[in-house]
Every structure is written in structure tokens, then in C-alpha cells.
Design a protein around this motif. Sequence first.
Motif, PDB file in Angstrom:
ATOM      1  N   ASP A 112      36.370  35.086  34.018  1.00 32.67           N
ATOM      2  CA  ASP A 112      37.029  34.694  35.192  1.00 32.67           C
ATOM      3  C   ASP A 112      36.781  32.878  35.276  1.00 32.67           C
ATOM      4  OD1 ASP A 112      37.936  37.062  36.059  1.00 32.67           O
ATOM      5  OD2 ASP A 112      35.963  37.479  36.841  1.00 32.67           O
ATOM      6  N   GLN A 113      37.646  32.436  35.970  1.00 30.20           N
ATOM      7  CA  GLN A 113      37.277  30.818  36.073  1.00 30.20           C
ATOM      8  C   GLN A 113      36.856  30.470  37.572  1.00 30.20           C
ATOM      9  OE1 GLN A 113      38.066  28.880  33.663  1.00 30.20           O
ATOM     10  NE2 GLN A 113      38.231  30.807  32.543  1.00 30.20           N
ATOM     11  N   SER A 114      36.858  31.483  38.367  1.00 28.46           N
ATOM     12  CA  SER A 114      36.232  31.324  39.620  1.00 28.46           C
ATOM     13  C   SER A 114      35.609  32.546  40.397  1.00 28.46           C
ATOM     14  CB  SER A 114      37.366  30.758  40.750  1.00 28.46           C
ATOM     15  OG  SER A 114      38.394  31.528  40.954  1.00 28.46           O
ATOM     16  N   GLY A 115      34.870  32.379  41.206  1.00 30.72           N
ATOM     17  CA  GLY A 115      34.145  33.582  41.956  1.00 30.72           C
ATOM     18  C   GLY A 115      33.556  33.332  43.062  1.00 30.72           C
ATOM     19  N   GLU A 145      33.710  26.220  34.212  1.00 32.66           N
ATOM     20  CA  GLU A 145      34.569  25.210  33.414  1.00 32.66           C
ATOM     21  C   GLU A 145      33.879  25.026  31.938  1.00 32.66           C
ATOM     22  OE1 GLU A 145      34.586  21.447  35.687  1.00 32.66           O
ATOM     23  OE2 GLU A 145      36.008  22.135  37.061  1.00 32.66           O
ATOM     24  N   ASP A 146      34.591  24.949  30.854  1.00 31.40           N
ATOM     25  CA  ASP A 146      34.046  24.750  29.579  1.00 31.40           C
ATOM     26  C   ASP A 146      33.182  25.748  29.198  1.00 31.40           C
ATOM     27  OD1 ASP A 146      35.659  22.473  28.962  1.00 31.40           O
ATOM     28  OD2 ASP A 146      34.358  21.168  30.114  1.00 31.40           O
ATOM     29  N   GLY A 147      33.311  27.188  29.768  1.00 35.03           N
ATOM     30  CA  GLY A 147      32.468  28.175  29.631  1.00 35.03           C
ATOM     31  C   GLY A 147      31.243  28.248  30.383  1.00 35.03           C
ATOM     32  N   ARG A 148      31.006  27.311  31.445  1.00 29.02           N
ATOM     33  CA  ARG A 148      29.881  27.205  32.203  1.00 29.02           C
ATOM     34  C   ARG A 148      30.007  27.310  33.674  1.00 29.02           C
ATOM     35  NH1 ARG A 148      26.654  21.743  32.285  1.00 29.02           N
ATOM     36  NH2 ARG A 148      25.389  22.296  34.229  1.00 29.02           N
ATOM     37  N   TRP A 149      29.289  28.229  34.454  1.00 30.44           N
ATOM     38  CA  TRP A 149      29.547  28.289  35.826  1.00 30.44           C
ATOM     39  C   TRP A 149      28.619  27.183  36.700  1.00 30.44           C
ATOM     40  CZ3 TRP A 149      32.772  31.405  38.092  1.00 30.44           C
ATOM     41  CH2 TRP A 149      33.229  32.286  37.516  1.00 30.44           C
ATOM     42  N   ILE A 186      22.266  40.075  47.739  1.00 31.51           N
ATOM     43  CA  ILE A 186      23.638  39.823  47.253  1.00 31.51           C
ATOM     44  C   ILE A 186      24.599  40.969  48.020  1.00 31.51           C
ATOM     45  CG2 ILE A 186      25.544  39.893  45.580  1.00 31.51           C
ATOM     46  CD1 ILE A 186      23.317  37.561  45.188  1.00 31.51           C
ATOM     47  N   ILE A 187      25.385  40.530  48.886  1.00 38.80           N
ATOM     48  CA  ILE A 187      26.369  41.455  49.919  1.00 38.80           C
ATOM     49  C   ILE A 187      27.592  41.701  49.247  1.00 38.80           C
ATOM     50  CG2 ILE A 187      27.373  41.435  52.198  1.00 38.80           C
ATOM     51  CD1 ILE A 187      25.349  39.427  53.065  1.00 38.80           C
ATOM     52  N   ARG A 188      28.256  40.797  48.738  1.00 33.06           N
ATOM     53  CA  ARG A 188      29.403  41.246  47.898  1.00 33.06           C
ATOM     54  C   ARG A 188      29.781  40.077  46.774  1.00 33.06           C
ATOM     55  NH1 ARG A 188      34.166  38.632  49.497  1.00 33.06           N
ATOM     56  NH2 ARG A 188      33.740  37.325  51.360  1.00 33.06           N
ATOM     57  N   THR A 189      30.970  40.363  45.880  1.00 31.39           N
ATOM     58  CA  THR A 189      31.075  39.342  44.825  1.00 31.39           C
ATOM     59  C   THR A 189      32.621  39.633  44.744  1.00 31.39           C
ATOM     60  OG1 THR A 189      30.948  40.833  43.164  1.00 31.39           O
ATOM     61  CG2 THR A 189      28.829  39.312  43.742  1.00 31.39           C
ATOM     62  N   GLU A 190      33.544  38.414  44.384  1.00 35.41           N
ATOM     63  CA  GLU A 190      34.734  38.674  44.111  1.00 35.41           C
ATOM     64  C   GLU A 190      34.856  37.814  42.768  1.00 35.41           C
ATOM     65  OE1 GLU A 190      37.375  37.249  47.211  1.00 35.41           O
ATOM     66  OE2 GLU A 190      36.325  38.176  48.736  1.00 35.41           O
ATOM     67  N   SER A 191      35.529  38.310  41.883  1.00 36.68           N
ATOM     68  CA  SER A 191      35.547  37.675  40.618  1.00 36.68           C
ATOM     69  C   SER A 191      34.104  37.284  39.971  1.00 36.68           C
ATOM     70  CB  SER A 191      36.736  36.539  40.524  1.00 36.68           C
ATOM     71  OG  SER A 191      37.967  37.320  41.139  1.00 36.68           O
ATOM     72  N   GLY A 192      34.334  36.281  39.554  1.00 39.36           N
ATOM     73  CA  GLY A 192      32.699  35.518  38.905  1.00 39.36           C
ATOM     74  C   GLY A 192      32.517  36.161  37.748  1.00 39.36           C
TER      75      GLY A 192
END
Length: 133
Positions: free
Chosen positions: A93-96, A122-126, A83-89
Amino acid sequence: MDKDARCLCNSGEIYGSCCGRFHVGYRELEAPVWPGTAVELMRSRFSAFAMMLPDYLLATWHPTTRPTELELDEAIVWRNLEIIRTESGGPFDQSGIVEFEAHYRILGQRESQHEVSNFVREDGRWYYLDAVE
């Protein structure tokens, strides 16, 4: 895979308490077990590729971008996930975005796949949505 073996996603955890709980838990009818963050989903998807679990991959792919079927290449042996980097998620959060490099072998050659992936919740699921690069 043995639930007490080190997980293929390179988290340092054992399979049963890492990706294995999702690979088995998503099929639970009353209380399915899904990854709580985009990174957990990315790791579990890498392990699913390594273990040849196309049903899990399709179940975690967003319906708007999911293929109707998925045929995995048995010549590819997935070895390591970085894993190099993450943003949000995160869990609220709603997106990542997860940038990663997946290392594999094919026909004795070492290769890698670099990708920046979009995830949506969406609906609590990634779900995996698509790749930027």
C-alpha cells in the motif's frame, strides 16, 4: 533495553526481533532496516517514545510534517499500546491508517492518548504523517 525482554509495543514478541531491529537497523548505511507496514512503524514509534529515542522518531516522521527538533517529556512513562484498527498500510500500500490508544503514567496518574494516525509509504519506506484525532 535488553533485546531478549518482551517488547514494549505489546506485540508479544521480544524486543530484539520486534521494535529493536528497527531502532538499531535504521542507522545501517548500506541496508537500513525499516518497518514493512504502517502497524510495525506505529509499534516501533511507541517503543521509541517509551525508550526516549527522539532520533528514531524524527527519522520515521514524514519530512513535510516533521518538527525540526523533538523534546520528549521524561515525566511520561509509556506503558502499553493497544491497536484498535487499521486501514490499508500493508507492504504494497501507499498509505495507511492506524487507530490506537497509548497508555502511560505521569506523576503517578494513569492516562491514555487516543489517536488516528496517517502513514504514507514513499520509496518503499513507511513514515508517520499526521494525526486525524
